[in-house]
Design a protein around this motif. Structure first.
Motif, PDB file in Angstrom:
ATOM      1  N   CYS A 144       0.683  -1.295   0.057  1.00 25.07           N
ATOM      2  CA  CYS A 144       0.042   0.089  -0.021  1.00 25.07           C
ATOM      3  C   CYS A 144       0.716   1.239   0.018  1.00 25.07           C
ATOM      4  N   ASP A 170      -1.534  -3.307  -3.682  1.00 31.20           N
ATOM      5  CA  ASP A 170      -1.611  -1.963  -3.717  1.00 31.20           C
ATOM      6  C   ASP A 170      -0.158  -1.179  -4.046  1.00 31.20           C
ATOM      7  N   TYR A 173      -1.870   2.941  -6.866  1.00 26.79           N
ATOM      8  CA  TYR A 173      -3.311   3.438  -6.692  1.00 26.79           C
ATOM      9  C   TYR A 173      -3.999   3.963  -8.056  1.00 26.79           C
ATOM     10  N   HIS A 225      -5.982  -2.341  -5.750  1.00 26.67           N
ATOM     11  CA  HIS A 225      -5.783  -1.103  -6.634  1.00 26.67           C
ATOM     12  C   HIS A 225      -4.661  -1.298  -7.841  1.00 26.67           C
ATOM     13  N   ASP A 401      -3.077  -4.402   3.143  1.00 19.30           N
ATOM     14  CA  ASP A 401      -4.367  -3.919   2.631  1.00 19.30           C
ATOM     15  C   ASP A 401      -4.956  -2.906   3.709  1.00 19.30           C
ATOM     16  N   HIS A 403      -3.751  -1.159   5.907  1.00 18.86           N
ATOM     17  CA  HIS A 403      -2.870   0.105   6.487  1.00 18.86           C
ATOM     18  C   HIS A 403      -2.733   0.128   7.932  1.00 18.86           C
TER      19      HIS A 403
HETATM   20 FE   LIG Z   1      -4.112  -0.085   0.303  1.00 19.08          FE
END
Ligand SMILES: [Fe+2]
Length: 506
Positions: A144, A170, A173, A225, A401, A403
């Protein structure tokens, strides 16, 4: 490849390269930087590793020969192998070189040359021989990295002492740009191949991300994402027609920008990323794809395909035993691949596996987010039952995922606090993507007694040191994600005893 045999060939290739450079149809082509996105390595095996780069800049011919070198030393005095690949416009001038016949359990350095320019140098390593006893494994998990929401200070932990970096999804994004962003996405919401390629190029322009790729070989899985928020199999969040065309473009750009082998090149909207890797007899990695084969989220809002949180009593469909997150073939593949020969089974996948209830169960049976494993509880139960009944040793689930740093027990039955802990879980916080407030996480932890730790207010990663008895985890946290130079500290330490599942505070 025998380096002695390739030497004269390379002489000819150097001439071809010089000729190709001369024909680049750009006024000052020689001045255009060609390796602006750095280098990467990934998917190591006993005798090989994938080396990646992508040529950049205006005026590239449709095909460009690119030379690669692998050396035993940082200064390239002792070359182990050389070769050549064609970077093709059809694949965004990406290069996926696959040296074979390297020595197992060895550190190597690599670089590329093309059009009269040389790339940065990357450090990589091969896997230990299968069946070999390995004393330790050092790895880092991360996920992420929203470009607009923070700098990548967390990546400063990716040092060349690591054996592996495992990225859990991720990587990009797809969102358009926000005027309030710390640093802005280029272009609008990403939906086609040119835009996905440009988004990867923008993310990969970050110096700290490039350094993380150059530090160690990566293993990679994707989450949503890389295509779009909350997609599920063949269904987009907005139930758009032609979603599979978008998925095909997204998967293609994903392959083009990461060190996957040529054999993983997507075919239309399909790309296989689930895979296994053995690290001697110390650990077996199972890398899962929780996106491509899943059933759509249960009980969606009418006319909408994305996720929501639901009271269990309002959505009995959630409990349907036929629902799958991995798809039948991947579930069976995992079931057959659990190892009792390895000390550890490390399950690298996208998201939090532990149940995470966000409401007093007396109200409506508990409230759950239907995009994560909580949206597929029967599938989770099937997976954990196999681990329990076959007594699979050293199972540690690695996720991202959400965060947030979580450390959790995975119980045979989350409703029964006395049921056995069958596996351990570590979920890493994001590299840069924003999360819930810490206050919110603190208020929810008492509803989830199997979750021992939850910190959402820091960006970071998790580093692990694994030996035959213990897995030691350092939950790393960035002081200030708005600052690329920010310090990174250890926020918490946990240890897992191989014979006693469940993370213990260290
Ligand atoms: Fe994420």
């Amino acid at each position: 490849m025998d380096p002695k045999k390739t030497a004269p060939l390379l002489g000819r290739r150097a001439m071809v390269l010089a000729a190709a450079a001369a024909f680049v149809p750009h006024a000052r082509a020689a001045d255009v930087p060609r390796f602006e996105l750095g280098v990467a390595s990934g998917c190591p095996s006993e005798h090989g590793v994938v080396l990646w780069t992508r040529l950049t800049g205006e005026g590239l011919p449709a095909q460009v020969p690119v030379c690669w070198e692998v050396a035993h030393d940082r200064g390239f005095a002792r070359i182990a192998q050389r070769g050549e690949e064609l970077a093709e416009a059809a694949w965004a001038h990406s290069v996926h070189a696959e040296p074979a016949g390297l020595e197992p359990a060895r550190e190597y350095w690599y670089r590329f040359t093309a059009l009269g320019q040389a790339s940065a140098v990357g450090r990589t390593r091969t896997a230990p021989p299968s069946g070999a006893e390995v004393a330790t494994l050092r790895l880092m998990i991360a996920s992420c990295q929203h470009y607009e929401q923070g700098h990548y200070a967390a990546w400063r932990d990716a040092d060349p002492g690591l054996d592996l970096i495992v990225f859990l999804g991720d990587y990009i994004y797809e969102h358009g740009s926000s005027p309030l962003a710390l640093r802005r996405h280029r272009g609008a919401r990403v939906e086609n191949l040119a835009a996905y390629r440009d988004r990867y190029a923008q993310y990969k322009s970050d110096a700290l991300l490039q350094a993380a790729h150059a530090a160690a070989p990566w293993l990679m899985v994707w989450d949503d994402h890389e295509v779009e928020n909350d997609y599920a199999g063949a269904q987009g969040e907005r139930l758009q027609s032609h979603f599979l065309d978008q998925r095909a473009a997204a998967y293609r750009a994903y392959w083009e920008h990461l060190p996957f082998p040529k054999s993983a090149r997507p075919r239309g909207p399909d790309m296989r990323i689930y895979a296994r890797l053995d690290w001697g007899t110390l650990a077996r990695f199972h890398l899962l794809d929780g996106r491509q084969y899943r059933d759509p989220q249960a009980c969606p809002e009418p006319g909408y395909g994305g996720s929501r949180t639901l009271r269990l009593n309002d959505c009995r469909a959630l409990l349907d035993p036929k629902r799958t997150l991995l798809g039948g073939p991947q579930e069976r593949w995992l079931e057959e691949g659990w190892s009792t020969e390895h000390r550890w089974n490390l399950l690298a996948q996208q998201t939090l596996m532990a149940r995470f209830n966000t409401e007093d169960p007396a109200v409506g049976g508990g409230r759950y987010w239907n995009d994560g494993w909580d949206g597929y509880p029967a599938a989770r139960q099937r997976l954990l039952s196999v681990v329990e009944h076959r007594r699979i040793p050293g199972v540690v689930v690695l996720g991202g995922d959400v965060h947030t740093h979580y450390a959790a027990d995975l119980r045979a039955d989350f409703d029964d606090p006395m049921s056995p802990v069958v596996a351990s879980e570590f979920c890493t916080t994001s590299i840069s993507s924003r999360s819930w407030s810490q206050q919110r996480v603190d208020s929810l932890l008492p509803l989830n007694p199997h979750v021992h730790y939850g910190r959402s207010d820091r960006r970071g990663s998790i580093r692990f040191e694994v030996d035959s008895r213990e897995l030691r985890a350092e939950l790393r946290a960035v002081d200030d994600a708005r600052d690329a130079a920010s310090a990174v500290r250890t926020a918490a330490r946990f240890v897992v005893d191989r014979d006693r599942p469940g993370p213990q505070r260290a």
